[in-house]
Each structure stands twice: as C-alpha cells, then as structure tokens.
Design a protein around this motif. Structure first.
Motif, PDB file in Angstrom:
ATOM      1  N   ALA A 171      23.408 -13.695  28.493  1.00  0.00           N
ATOM      2  CA  ALA A 171      24.972 -13.682  28.821  1.00  0.00           C
ATOM      3  C   ALA A 171      25.860 -12.852  27.723  1.00  0.00           C
ATOM      4  O   ALA A 171      25.176 -12.749  26.512  1.00  0.00           O
ATOM      5  N   PRO A 172      26.901 -12.307  27.824  1.00  0.00           N
ATOM      6  CA  PRO A 172      27.632 -11.553  26.995  1.00  0.00           C
ATOM      7  C   PRO A 172      28.108 -12.334  25.805  1.00  0.00           C
ATOM      8  O   PRO A 172      28.424 -11.944  24.637  1.00  0.00           O
ATOM      9  N   ASN A 173      28.425 -13.652  26.118  1.00  0.00           N
ATOM     10  CA  ASN A 173      28.929 -14.587  25.080  1.00  0.00           C
ATOM     11  C   ASN A 173      28.564 -16.036  25.444  1.00  0.00           C
ATOM     12  O   ASN A 173      28.053 -16.192  26.626  1.00  0.00           O
ATOM     13  N   PHE A 174      29.070 -16.985  24.596  1.00  0.00           N
ATOM     14  CA  PHE A 174      28.836 -18.439  24.538  1.00  0.00           C
ATOM     15  C   PHE A 174      29.477 -18.900  26.095  1.00  0.00           C
ATOM     16  O   PHE A 174      28.882 -19.561  26.854  1.00  0.00           O
ATOM     17  N   ALA A 175      30.761 -18.574  26.142  1.00  0.00           N
ATOM     18  CA  ALA A 175      31.660 -18.981  27.198  1.00  0.00           C
ATOM     19  C   ALA A 175      30.596 -18.694  28.572  1.00  0.00           C
ATOM     20  O   ALA A 175      31.019 -19.603  29.642  1.00  0.00           O
ATOM     21  N   GLU A 176      30.249 -17.422  28.781  1.00  0.00           N
ATOM     22  CA  GLU A 176      29.826 -16.986  30.158  1.00  0.00           C
ATOM     23  C   GLU A 176      28.274 -17.637  30.059  1.00  0.00           C
ATOM     24  O   GLU A 176      27.962 -18.170  31.267  1.00  0.00           O
ATOM     25  N   ALA A 177      27.741 -17.993  28.985  1.00  0.00           N
ATOM     26  CA  ALA A 177      26.370 -18.890  29.010  1.00  0.00           C
ATOM     27  C   ALA A 177      26.844 -20.064  29.631  1.00  0.00           C
ATOM     28  O   ALA A 177      25.859 -20.649  30.322  1.00  0.00           O
ATOM     29  N   ILE A 178      27.610 -20.654  28.986  1.00  0.00           N
ATOM     30  CA  ILE A 178      28.306 -22.097  29.561  1.00  0.00           C
ATOM     31  C   ILE A 178      28.408 -22.148  31.032  1.00  0.00           C
ATOM     32  O   ILE A 178      27.793 -22.961  31.892  1.00  0.00           O
TER      33      ILE A 178
END
Length: 425
Positions: A171-178
C-alpha cells in the motif's frame, strides 16, 4: 516539571474485567491519563499483574489494591518531585516496588503511572506523544497485521493455533493499508456466512468458526484476499501466532483441539517449513514454546532467513531475556508489549537492544484491551514498522487504527509507510 497530582480508579477492559486508569498532572497543568491492558495467553516471565483475589468482587479479578498503591505509596513518593525525565520517574517506581517482577505494587499500577507521566510530559513540551517517545524525526507508519481468525485459548472452536493474520503491506500509506485490510476482513465474513460458518467474533475481533483443520483457516483467508480483489503474497500476505507455549506438554507439543496428537520440536519445525513453502507467510510469532530454547535456536538457524520469527513468551519484552536470545541465536524479532515489562523506559530499552542486534520489533496489544492508544504512538515513535492490535472490528482495536490515521494526517507529506521492508528475513 513538578508532579502535583496523581490518582487512579478501577475501570473495565474489553472483556469486562477490572483494570486501572491513572492520571497525573504537572505544575503547569499538563495532564496525562492511561489505562492498562491484560493478557490471556501470557509468558511465565511477564511482569506481575496485581489482582485482589477477593472472590466476592469480579471473581477475584478486582484491582483495588493496585489502585490503592497508586493513590497511596506511589503518590506519596512522586507528588512534589521533579523527575529529570521518563527514566528517572520509572526507576523511582521500580525501586519503590523493590521486586524483580514488580509484584509488590503491581506492573499494571506502575505502567499506568508511567504512561500517564509520558503523556503529561509530552503535553508540557507541546509535542505529540510519538515525538516525545522517539524524537521529532519520528515519521514511520506501521503495517497493520489484522487477526482475522482466532483459535487456541482465544476461542471456543476446533482450531489449535491462536491467531491467523492478514498483512496488507503493498500500500502507498497506512490509510490505504487499513482499507485493504478491512476489505479482506469483510470479504472473509461474507465467505464464512456463505458456507454456514460462524461469523461471531472473539476477544480480539477475529472470527472463530469451527473448522475441519488448522490449514482450512489459511485457505479461507487466501480465498478472502482474492475475493476482495487482491493477490495473496503480493498485496496481502499472512502472519501467524500459534501460541505454542499453550501447546507445550511434558516436553512435546499437543494439538489439544483438532486431533490430540503430540509431536516433538523437529516435527513442529517441519510443519512450519512446509507451511512456509505453501503459503505466503511473512511473520511467525511463537512458533515454538518459551520452554524450548534448543528448538528455538534450531528453527532460527533453519528458517530465520525465510521469515520473521518473533519471540513473545520467550522474551516477554524483557531486555535480560532478549540478551540471552541474542547470544544463543534465538529468533530474529521480538514482540513488544509494554505491560509485559511494566514501564515505558524498559519498553524503549528492549526496542533499542533489539535494533542494535539487528532484530525486528513487532508492537502488540493484549487480548484484554482498553481504548487507550499508547501503542499506536509507540510504534510510530520507535519506527518499529509493524503492529498488531486485533482484527477489523471492536472499538478497543479500531481505536489504535484511528490514532494511527490521525498521526498520518498530522504528519502530512512527512509520513512514510513501512511496507514489506518492515519484516525481517
């Protein structure tokens, strides 16, 4: 900054069991609060959680004595003093307790005060907690490892192993990973429902269906990853915590739910090697028991170059136990649970020791959690790169995710996401 106020009360954790909330105030009005969690699957060398043992209250699980220690002896020792920093405050409490495992005053009491002081000190310095813990350069957001199927001692089902986790690392960032993790979580729920399997959740928010084998849990999760539109191993990988110390029985491992068979260390290592060949597993926590040091050295030698092998029960976030592990070539990563050791300073010392030896650090919640989000700031402040805080539901679990989302927003363009590089191999 002088400490002017310290108090505590008995509150509830996510299981409805008593725990401690402490709050501490400094002379400028800065204030910090903290709640302590509690584990169910615990290592023998964890710092001691103090319970009242009074069967007439909460089946003996009350914490009024620990609360009383904060209001009394600890408050008497700290109010009016001006600690030079976190280490001095924590050392003062350890000396006051005077036991190796913090059993007199209670590690749950000491940790509540330690975290409350950290929050107050951060506020006094006008710093977010993660920067107080790790410096103003702290900017690394972790990969969330979501515990989506529960077994072992955490569920009344037919699955021997305790935690089956998804790892949305691409994912590019934590928000997208979540987002990726939650989409897989809900795809798994729909898949279980369609097959007539239970979608009720356990202590940590994971599903706890009765399955015909431990492998079926893996197969269902891989199917859910694909159903959510992701590629297993590329976008979303797997992590496991079989909690094998719970399976240890007279020097062997007993599969106490599925088939009652017993195997030795070599057979367990062979099982994990086979699973690593067949499934996209990037992390294995407690593949062997805390009592099986020789087996741990062997699995690390044979499989440590393939996957992150995390020591939880065998290390208990204890720098002394970790030093032994480093000397003996045991594991390549350590689980970080502040309530296993009892103070913020000792937690940070364990992380520093692990990093200096090239070990990974995997920050963790407990099964009996609270709405306190300290570990979210801890994982960013120390740059540990990955965290487990439960599944995709239950407020005490998502509170940590929401805190990390806020930190990422606050950091803005400075925020970095750890991604797959967070995992030691």
């Amino acid at each position: 900054m002088r400490i002017t106020h310290l108090d505590a009360i008995e509150v509830l954790d996510s299981r409805g069991n008593p725990t401690i909330e402490a709050w501490l105030r400094l002379e400028d009005g800065s204030e910090g609060r903290a709640l302590t969690p509690s584990g169910a699957s615990t290592g023998e060398h964890e710092a001691a959680e103090l319970r009242d043992g009074d069967p007439s209250r909460y089946q003996g699980k009350g914490v009024l004595n620990a609360v009383g220690h904060i209001r009394g002896e600890i408050a008497d020792a700290l109010i009016g003093t001006t600690p030079s920093g976190q280490r001095e405050l924590d050392n003062r409490m350890r000396e006051l307790d005077g036991t190796p495992n913090k059993g007199r005053l209670g590690a749950n009491a000491l940790l509540a005060v330690s975290i409350a002081y950290a929050r107050a000190a951060a506020q006094a310095r006008t710093l977010p907690l993660y920067q107080y813990l790790g410096g103003t350069d702290a900017d690394l957001l972790p990969v969330p490892c979501l515990n989506v199927i529960n077994g072992g001692r955490h569920a009344d089902n037919t699955v021997d192993f305790q935690e089956f986790k998804i790892v949305p690392h691409h994912a590019p960032n934590f928000a997208e990973a979540i987002r990726m993790g939650e989409e897989v979580f809900h795809a798994l729920k729909a898949l279980l429902h369609a097959r007539g399997l239970s979608t009720g959740v356990g202590d940590e928010g994971g599903f706890a269906p009765n399955l015909h084998s431990n492998e079926q849990a893996i197969e269902l999760i891989l199917e859910a990853i694909a159903k959510a539109g992701y590629t297993p191993g590329t976008d979303v990988s797997l992590a496991l915590d079989p909690a094998t110390s719970e399976m240890w029985h007279h020097g062997r491992y007993r599969f106490f739910k599925s088939n009652q068979k017993e195997v030795d260390s070599d057979a367990m290592i062979a099982l994990w090697s086979d699973w690593f060949d067949r499934y996209p597993i990037v992390l294995m926590e407690d593949p062997l028991s805390e009592h099986d040091w020789d087996g741990w050295a062997e699995i690390t030698r044979r499989l440590g170059g393939r996957v992150e092998l995390v020591g939880d029960d065998i290390f208990c976030t204890n720098p002394d136990l970790l030093r032994r592990g480093i000397r003996e070539g045991v594991a390549n990563s350590v689980l970080i649970k502040p309530n296993q050791i009892g103070t913020v300073t000792e937690t940070l010392d364990c992380i520093e020791l692990a990093k200096s030896a090239g070990y990974g650090c995997y920050v963790s919640h407990r099964s009996g959690e609270t709405e306190d989000t300290f570990i979210a700031d801890l994982v960013v402040g120390t740059g540990c790169g990955h965290i487990k805080t439960g599944s995709g539901c239950r407020g005490e679990r998502t509170a940590k995710f929401n805190r990390l989302l806020r930190i990422e927003h606050e950091l803005g363009t400075r925020a970095r996401f750890a991604g797959r590089s967070a995992f030691v191999r």
